[in-house]
Write a protein that holds these residues in place. Structure first.
Motif, mmCIF file in Angstrom:
data_model
loop_
_atom_site.group_PDB
_atom_site.id
_atom_site.type_symbol
_atom_site.label_atom_id
_atom_site.label_comp_id
_atom_site.label_asym_id
_atom_site.label_seq_id
_atom_site.Cartn_x
_atom_site.Cartn_y
_atom_site.Cartn_z
ATOM 1 N N ARG A 144 0.827 -1.214 0.000
ATOM 2 C CA ARG A 144 0.000 0.000 0.000
ATOM 3 C C ARG A 144 0.857 1.259 0.000
ATOM 4 N N ARG A 145 2.033 1.175 0.587
ATOM 5 C CA ARG A 145 2.912 2.341 0.675
ATOM 6 C C ARG A 145 3.896 2.430 -0.486
ATOM 7 N N TYR A 146 4.487 1.306 -0.874
ATOM 8 C CA TYR A 146 5.624 1.346 -1.784
ATOM 9 C C TYR A 146 5.375 0.721 -3.158
ATOM 10 N N GLY A 147 4.200 0.130 -3.368
ATOM 11 C CA GLY A 147 3.897 -0.428 -4.676
ATOM 12 C C GLY A 147 4.068 -1.938 -4.752
ATOM 13 N N ARG A 148 3.660 -2.499 -5.875
ATOM 14 C CA ARG A 148 3.666 -3.952 -6.046
ATOM 15 C C ARG A 148 5.075 -4.486 -6.305
ATOM 16 N N LEU A 149 5.785 -3.851 -7.237
ATOM 17 C CA LEU A 149 7.031 -4.415 -7.758
ATOM 18 C C LEU A 149 8.138 -4.560 -6.720
ATOM 19 N N PRO A 150 8.482 -3.523 -5.938
ATOM 20 C CA PRO A 150 9.605 -3.695 -5.004
ATOM 21 C C PRO A 150 9.334 -4.724 -3.914
ATOM 22 N N LYS A 297 4.603 9.409 -0.210
ATOM 23 C CA LYS A 297 4.015 10.617 0.362
ATOM 24 C C LYS A 297 2.643 10.917 -0.220
ATOM 25 N N TYR A 298 2.354 10.397 -1.429
ATOM 26 C CA TYR A 298 1.050 10.606 -2.051
ATOM 27 C C TYR A 298 0.036 9.535 -1.645
ATOM 28 N N ARG A 299 0.517 8.476 -1.045
ATOM 29 C CA ARG A 299 -0.326 7.303 -0.832
ATOM 30 C C ARG A 299 -0.824 7.206 0.607
ATOM 31 N N THR A 300 -1.374 6.050 0.907
ATOM 32 C CA THR A 300 -1.956 5.793 2.227
ATOM 33 C C THR A 300 -0.932 5.992 3.333
ATOM 34 N N SER A 301 -1.365 6.572 4.461
ATOM 35 C CA SER A 301 -0.481 6.738 5.617
ATOM 36 C C SER A 301 -0.169 5.380 6.228
ATOM 37 N N TRP A 302 0.879 5.349 7.053
ATOM 38 C CA TRP A 302 1.229 4.102 7.737
ATOM 39 C C TRP A 302 0.064 3.604 8.586
ATOM 40 N N TYR A 303 -0.613 4.522 9.266
ATOM 41 C CA TYR A 303 -1.735 4.123 10.116
ATOM 42 C C TYR A 303 -2.828 3.452 9.287
ATOM 43 N N GLU A 304 -3.179 4.077 8.163
ATOM 44 C CA GLU A 304 -4.227 3.515 7.313
ATOM 45 C C GLU A 304 -3.801 2.169 6.729
ATOM 46 N N ALA A 305 -2.532 2.059 6.346
ATOM 47 C CA ALA A 305 -2.042 0.811 5.764
ATOM 48 C C ALA A 305 -2.098 -0.330 6.775
ATOM 49 N N VAL A 306 -1.746 -0.043 8.026
ATOM 50 C CA VAL A 306 -1.726 -1.074 9.067
ATOM 51 C C VAL A 306 -3.139 -1.446 9.492
ATOM 52 N N ILE A 307 -4.006 -0.467 9.613
ATOM 53 C CA ILE A 307 -5.355 -0.717 10.148
ATOM 54 C C ILE A 307 -6.297 -1.275 9.096
ATOM 55 N N SER A 308 -5.965 -1.108 7.813
ATOM 56 C CA SER A 308 -6.888 -1.468 6.739
ATOM 57 C C SER A 308 -7.341 -2.928 6.775
ATOM 58 N N PRO A 309 -6.445 -3.936 6.944
ATOM 59 C CA PRO A 309 -6.939 -5.322 7.009
ATOM 60 C C PRO A 309 -7.927 -5.554 8.143
ATOM 61 N N PHE A 310 -7.733 -4.859 9.249
ATOM 62 C CA PHE A 310 -8.635 -5.027 10.395
ATOM 63 C C PHE A 310 -9.976 -4.330 10.157
ATOM 64 N N ARG A 311 -9.964 -3.271 9.354
ATOM 65 C CA ARG A 311 -11.213 -2.591 9.009
ATOM 66 C C ARG A 311 -12.036 -3.417 8.038
ATOM 67 N N VAL A 312 -11.371 -4.241 7.244
ATOM 68 C CA VAL A 312 -12.056 -5.023 6.217
ATOM 69 C C VAL A 312 -12.561 -6.357 6.749
ATOM 70 N N VAL A 313 -11.788 -7.025 7.603
ATOM 71 C CA VAL A 313 -12.031 -8.432 7.918
ATOM 72 C C VAL A 313 -13.357 -8.692 8.608
ATOM 73 N N TRP A 314 -13.872 -7.739 9.395
ATOM 74 C CA TRP A 314 -15.078 -8.011 10.164
ATOM 75 C C TRP A 314 -16.364 -7.793 9.373
ATOM 76 N N ARG A 315 -16.284 -7.289 8.158
ATOM 77 C CA ARG A 315 -17.488 -7.061 7.355
ATOM 78 C C ARG A 315 -18.210 -8.394 7.161
ATOM 79 N N PRO A 316 -19.492 -8.465 7.506
ATOM 80 C CA PRO A 316 -20.174 -9.769 7.551
ATOM 81 C C PRO A 316 -20.183 -10.515 6.221
ATOM 82 N N HIS A 317 -20.291 -9.794 5.092
ATOM 83 C CA HIS A 317 -20.313 -10.490 3.808
ATOM 84 C C HIS A 317 -18.928 -10.962 3.397
ATOM 85 N N LEU A 318 -17.879 -10.543 4.113
ATOM 86 C CA LEU A 318 -16.536 -11.082 3.903
ATOM 87 C C LEU A 318 -16.201 -12.146 4.936
ATOM 88 N N LEU A 319 -16.492 -11.878 6.195
ATOM 89 C CA LEU A 319 -16.116 -12.797 7.269
ATOM 90 C C LEU A 319 -16.735 -14.173 7.066
#
Length: 527
Positions: A144-150, A297-319
């Motif tokens: 999320r911060r540095y891209g796919r390739l590296p 610097k243009y992309r998601t903050s460290w906080y958003e990058a770290v918290i994002s999986p936890f924000r997604v996982v509990w959604r009932p249609h995903l869990l």
């Protein structure tokens, strides 16, 4: 007021606001896409629809909408896209392929280090499978911060280094550490792949391409026991890990020579295009992460990058679907790990096959996965086109789950027949048919789950891929602990029959509920 109501008035036929961003418009209706241009005229108005780019035959709207830039991966040539899909599929083979080498070498490792096959499974195979899942979570945060390739490049370099460490490990402790570290770093392609597919291909082609990428990592744990079982029977197990290292080196070389960054920051205005500079310097800087570091610097903050999986996982249609897939795939992992024991152990526990015969037996799931890719390719496209036609030009994500209804009867047949074959010493043909049918069903089901989750969360492909990867490994790493003792005590038919019953029970509880309530769940809980 909904996004569509805000931007268009169907009754009056007014055009959509000029400020609407076409490149991200598809994300506003996660899981519901207007695909037919005629229906788009009704929902969005003539003016807005005239701005939408269509497929070459003019029958489908392209989602996401490509920009006019040649640096947009959606605008790359078909040949370039196919090359990237080929490489990311080869890379997706690496993690489970490396893990599966231990299955081929299990008896040789036990002899080498003066222990039992159970200890080897418990210390190395099971823990490496467990860590495959968690490595993906860390990979997606960095992506999320540095891209796919590296992240893909460095993860494969490190995985290769630790696999070489396995090859020359002088003790079981060192071997275990090296094998676990290989799993942690090697798993990145099983996260990056979903990103790459959605970066390169529009919606109506994604299921077909996901079928190819998914085939890679479903096939991979069987390739190494099949290929190296014959090798280990003739020479030392270290040659198996050595050849695995050579394969890893080939993948790293392909990444270095041909892969380019597919992350295109279409959410940022104006869209930054470091690829526009081109040249060797850009290639090197994008590969090693210098470009990604500058773009962070243009992309998601460290906080958003770290918290994002936890924000997604509990959604009932995903869990719900994660729990279901965890058991579907998890029990198949158990089969892969323990079948070497069932086939190679003398009666009454196993069949007492030679090492050559066991290696040949692992050709069964390989053939099954190829059949699954063929069936899934046409099955998913049929379901997709049928759903669009049925819903008058609109696609709903829940239609992907119809493929599960094809997979589950096969799952029951495969597991029950495999269990009966092991317990009652049925013919080799019966065992092969049971094993093959089981893996065919897993292939069909897994592609459907990936496609459904991807459609529901179009802004979170990495998190989706990492969570599915984690779910399947959490569901499978512990199976080898109890499967052989359970089958030894109560019979393999009971073991595999109960596992199939658990999966079918979850299917009945979860899949129809998602198809009925999915639209309302997406409306309320999607990000």
């Amino acid at each position: 007021m909904s996004d569509i109501e805000k931007h268009s008035d169907r009754a009056e036929g007014t055009s959509i606001d000029e400020d609407v961003d076409l490149t991200t418009f598809h994300e506003k209706r996660a899981g519901r896409l207007v695909v037919d241009p005629e229906e788009a005229k009704v929902e969005f108005g003539e003016v807005f629809t005239s701005k939408l780019k269509l497929s070459e035959d003019g029958t489908k709207i392209l989602w996401p909408q490509p920009t006019d830039s040649p640096n947009d991966p959606l605008n790359w040539s078909d040949r370039k896209k196919a090359m990237h899909l080929f490489i990311i599929t080869l890379a997706a083979i690496v993690p489970d392929f490396d893990s599966g080498i231990g299955i081929a070498a299990i008896f040789a490792l036990a002899n080498q280090f003066g222990t039992t096959t159970t200890v080897i499974n418990d210390m190395t195979s099971n823990w490496s499978i467990f860590l495959l899942g968690w490595g993906g979570i860390f990979a997606v945060i960095l992506i999320r911060r540095y891209g796919r390739l590296p992240i893909l490049f460095w993860s494969q370099i490190l995985a290769l280094a630790f696999l070489i460490g396995c090859t020359f490990a002088p003790s079981l402790r060192t071997f275990t550490i090296m094998r676990c570290l290989t799993a942690v770093f090697g798993t990145a392609p099983q996260v990056t792949g979903l990103y790459v597919v959605t970066d390169l291909f529009p919606f109506h082609l994604q299921a077909r391409k996901l079928n190819i990428w998914t085939m890679g990592f479903i096939l991979s744990p069987f390739l190494s026991p099949f290929a190296f079982g014959f090798l280990v029977a003739r020479t030392t197990w270290r040659w198996a890990y050595g050849i695995g290292s050579i394969y890893g080196a080939i993948v790293c070389t392909l990444i270095i020579l041909f892969m380019q960054e597919t992350m295109y920051d279409r959410h940022i205005k104006p869209i930054p295009e470091p690829a526009a500079n081109g040249g060797l310097r850009y290639r090197i800087e994008s590969l090693v992460g210098i470009t990604g570091y500058k773009m962070a610097k243009y992309r998601t903050s460290w906080y958003e990058a770290v918290i994002s999986p936890f924000r997604v996982v509990w959604r009932p249609h995903l869990l719900g679907i994660l729990v279901f897939e965890a058991m579907v795939f998890g029990f198949s992992i158990g089969i892969n790990v323990t079948n070497a024991v069932f086939l190679g152990t003398p009666p009454p526990v196993g069949f007492g096959w030679s090492q050559f015969a066991v290696a040949g037996g692992y050709g069964t799931p390989i053939v099954a996965v190829f059949i699954g890719e063929f069936v899934g390719r046409y099955n998913n496209e049929f379901i997709q086109n049928w759903s669009i036609k049925r819903n008058k030009g609109v696609f709903y994500a829940e239609s992907r789950l119809w493929a599960c209804y094809v997979a589950m009867p096969l799952y029951i047949c495969g597991f029950v027949l495999l269990g009966a074959s092991i317990q009652n010493r049925l013919s080799t043909g019966a065992l092969i048919m049971g094993w093959g049918i089981a893996e065919l069903s897993v292939m069909i089901n897994t592609v459907a789950v990936y496609a459904y989750c991807n459609d529901c969360f179009p802004k979170h492909q990495g998190e989706i891929s990492a969570l599915i990867n984690l779910a399947r490994t959490l569901g499978g790493f512990s199976v080898a602990y109890f499967q052989v003792p359970w089958a030894t005590k109560n019979g393999a038919l009971q073991t595999f029959g109960v596992e199939a019953a658990i999966v079918i029970g979850l299917f009945i509880l979860i899949v129809p509920w998602l198809q009925i309530r999915g639209a309302s769940l997406r409306e309320r809980f999607s990000l």
